[in-house]
Design an enzyme around this catalytic site. Structure first.
Site, PDB file in Angstrom:
ATOM      1  N   CYS A  79      42.125  42.669  24.636  1.00 29.72           N
ATOM      2  CA  CYS A  79      42.601  41.585  24.076  1.00 29.72           C
ATOM      3  C   CYS A  79      42.594  40.427  25.084  1.00 29.72           C
ATOM      4  O   CYS A  79      42.153  39.336  25.205  1.00 29.72           O
ATOM      5  CB  CYS A  79      44.179  41.490  23.518  1.00 29.72           C
ATOM      6  SG  CYS A  79      44.925  40.024  23.221  1.00 29.72           S
ATOM      7  N   CYS A  82      47.635  39.789  27.464  1.00 27.57           N
ATOM      8  CA  CYS A  82      48.606  40.447  28.391  1.00 27.57           C
ATOM      9  C   CYS A  82      48.026  41.251  29.709  1.00 27.57           C
ATOM     10  O   CYS A  82      47.552  42.166  29.397  1.00 27.57           O
ATOM     11  CB  CYS A  82      49.242  41.567  27.665  1.00 27.57           C
ATOM     12  SG  CYS A  82      50.375  41.070  26.108  1.00 27.57           S
ATOM     13  N   CYS A 161      51.211  42.442  17.008  1.00 26.84           N
ATOM     14  CA  CYS A 161      51.294  42.256  18.444  1.00 26.84           C
ATOM     15  C   CYS A 161      52.544  42.568  19.100  1.00 26.84           C
ATOM     16  O   CYS A 161      53.629  42.278  18.698  1.00 26.84           O
ATOM     17  CB  CYS A 161      50.800  40.638  18.937  1.00 26.84           C
ATOM     18  SG  CYS A 161      51.174  40.260  20.612  1.00 26.84           S
ATOM     19  N   GLN A 284      59.119  25.743  23.051  1.00 27.28           N
ATOM     20  CA  GLN A 284      59.000  26.902  23.809  1.00 27.28           C
ATOM     21  C   GLN A 284      58.940  28.099  22.964  1.00 27.28           C
ATOM     22  O   GLN A 284      60.036  28.284  21.988  1.00 27.28           O
ATOM     23  CB  GLN A 284      60.193  26.815  25.027  1.00 27.28           C
ATOM     24  CG  GLN A 284      60.130  25.918  25.931  1.00 27.28           C
ATOM     25  CD  GLN A 284      58.975  26.089  27.086  1.00 27.28           C
ATOM     26  OE1 GLN A 284      58.327  27.233  27.157  1.00 27.28           O
ATOM     27  NE2 GLN A 284      58.996  25.230  28.254  1.00 27.28           N
ATOM     28  N   TYR A 313      57.457  13.751  29.257  1.00 24.58           N
ATOM     29  CA  TYR A 313      56.842  14.833  28.301  1.00 24.58           C
ATOM     30  C   TYR A 313      57.870  15.477  27.644  1.00 24.58           C
ATOM     31  O   TYR A 313      57.988  16.710  27.862  1.00 24.58           O
ATOM     32  CB  TYR A 313      55.956  15.696  29.380  1.00 24.58           C
ATOM     33  CG  TYR A 313      55.275  15.009  30.277  1.00 24.58           C
ATOM     34  CD1 TYR A 313      53.852  14.703  30.071  1.00 24.58           C
ATOM     35  CD2 TYR A 313      55.473  14.762  31.637  1.00 24.58           C
ATOM     36  CE1 TYR A 313      52.889  14.000  30.820  1.00 24.58           C
ATOM     37  CE2 TYR A 313      54.576  13.983  32.411  1.00 24.58           C
ATOM     38  CZ  TYR A 313      53.165  13.828  32.130  1.00 24.58           C
ATOM     39  OH  TYR A 313      52.480  13.144  33.050  1.00 24.58           O
ATOM     40  N   CYS A 410      54.618  24.380  34.289  1.00 22.36           N
ATOM     41  CA  CYS A 410      53.886  25.562  33.766  1.00 22.36           C
ATOM     42  C   CYS A 410      52.856  25.902  34.404  1.00 22.36           C
ATOM     43  O   CYS A 410      51.872  26.805  34.343  1.00 22.36           O
ATOM     44  CB  CYS A 410      53.790  25.287  32.294  1.00 22.36           C
ATOM     45  SG  CYS A 410      52.460  23.759  31.928  1.00 22.36           S
TER      46      CYS A 410
END
Length: 455
Positions: A79, A82, A161, A284, A313, A410
């Protein structure tokens, strides 16, 4: 020794790259190996070779690292979502701390960084309150949904998932069953034909409300009433909508939303603040950690009830409303009009009248309001996208000369660049706190306090 594509090498993994890949050396030749863990001894096949370095595919773990753990998800390697599932959680936190510190040193030029301990997660799995599942057909012609394999648009079938909520599988099972029963075609990226592109699911962690949004290459799905009836059997179902996206592109969401059943939003809360969340809202995805993140931002803002704050933002007002509990007045700026409408509604929902919200680019709104209308700020909070802040915005922040700037980031690379700019123009770095919002991934959030010098 010169290494070429398809060569096999034995490596001791001594370091970890910013994307979580293991780094080892063979006769001075550096090899980056996805899925290898610091401390592993591995065999890797060279898949790309440059002059002094290359990229390898993990073939065998000859001697596992003491930090290596068994991934919870069987699709972890395929995937790519992760990147760190094979790494013990305490070492994930070390990796993320070093990632932030390394960027601040190399890009920002900072030394003696005032780092606080990283804020880790209590629940390492099933923490995501939002997931977007692409829908397609596999090689056997079966309708599948799941996630794209790393750097491809090949769907790995997985309806459950390890990072998502249990409700995801229930929703996907019912949508796929409906498509199969009524012969509804999934979207085909190559041809631009087919109807169902993605299934977007949101979940209210504290309210237990469920939202389903079907992204369609068309205006409606056959037998809508039957699908609604099936989905409404899921406990907590609150909102079922259609999002129309007829563009031949890989952008997931279109702009048109049509309500099929229920209401157009779900409600959730962070701390004492409730938020209405629509399919298009930025919110979030880890509410438990977001509460810790915002609490740290609020701590750094050091509000006593007399301050005027700008939140740049601001999205749907998530941080703004947190700040408004302690500030005299908060102004928020966001480029997405729907998000600002959400922010205004959320302010009303929480009875917070000391807020004002502006639609537009932060780098255009703040200079305009400062120069034309003379607005000022005691504290400025910024939470930009990964590309960081526009230089025009940073210039205006310097001109406004607030006592404190709280930067929520981030992306630690663009954070380091922006902090360097601000600290060369009158501010000093007082506190840095990494926050792990996304366990098992290489992503890390950071909260930073900048103080005006000579204060």
């Amino acid at each position: 020794m010169e290494f070429r594509k398809n060569d096999l090498v034995t490596l001791e993994i001594e370091d970890c790259g910013i994307d979580g890949e293991g780094i080892g050396k063979a006769d001075g030749f550096t090899v980056f190996v996805k899925d290898a863990v610091i401390g592993d001894t591995v065999t890797a096949k060279i898949i790309k070779a440059k002059k002094n370095y290359g990229y390898g595919r993990l073939m065998e773990v000859l001697k596992p690292s003491p930090y290596r753990v068994e991934p919870k998800c069987e699709f972890a390697r395929q995937c790519g979502g992760c990147q760190l599932q094979a790494l013990s959680y305490d070492q994930q936190l070390v990796f993320k701390t070093n990632k932030v510190k390394g960027h601040l040193e190399r890009i920002g030029g900072f030394t003696d960084i005032p780092m606080e301990p990283i804020i880790g997660m209590d629940e390492l799995f099933h923490y995501r309150n939002k997931a977007q599942f692409p829908v397609g057909r596999n090689k056997e012609g079966k309708i599948v949904t799941g996630f794209y394999a790393g750097r491809t648009h090949n769907i790995i079938e997985n309806r459950d998932c390890a990072l998502g909520v249990a409700e995801n599988k229930e929703v996907l099972d019912r949508v796929i069953a409906h498509m199969e029963k009524y012969e509804i075609e999934p979207y085909n990226e190559a041809t631009g034909k087919g109807l169902v592109r993605h299934v977007l699911i949101r979940y209210g962690y504290f309210t237990k409300e469920v939202m389903v949004c079907l992204i369609l290459n068309g205006n409606k799905i056959p037998k809508e009433e039957q699908l609604v009836k099936s989905l409404c059997e899921i406990p907590g179902m609150t909102s079922i909508t259609i999002n129309v996206n007829k563009k031949h592109s890989n952008v997931i969401l279109g702009e048109e939303i049509r309500l099929l059943w229920g209401q157009e939003y779900i409600t959730d809360r962070i701390g004492d603040i409730s938020y209405q969340i629509s399919p298009l809202s930025f919110y979030q995805v880890n509410p438990m950690q977001t509460q810790k993140l915002y609490a740290k931002a609020l701590e750094y803002a050091d509000l006593h009830g007399e301050e005027t704050v700008w939140d740049l933002y601001c999205g749907i007002g998530t941080i703004s409303l947190f700040l408004a509990q302690k500030a005299k007045f908060v102004r928020g700026v966001e480029i997405v009009p729907a998000a600002i409408e959400n922010a205004k509604e959320n302010a009303k929902l929480n009875g917070l009248e000391n807020t004002e919200f502006f639609v537009g680019k932060a780098e255009e709104v703040l200079p305009r309001e400062y120069k034309k209308n003379g607005v000022y700020a005691d504290v400025i909070v910024v939470d930009p996208p990964r590309k960081g802040c526009d230089e025009t915005l940073l210039e205006t922040m310097i001109e406004m000369n607030p006592d404190r700037i709280v930067y929520v980031s981030c992306d630690s690379a663009t954070l380091a660049r922006d902090l360097k700019y601000l600290c060369e123009r009158g501010y000093e770095l007082r506190k840095v706190c990494p926050v792990d919002q996304f366990g098992m991934t290489v992503h890390v959030e950071t909260v930073v306090l900048l103080q005006r010098k000579n204060m």
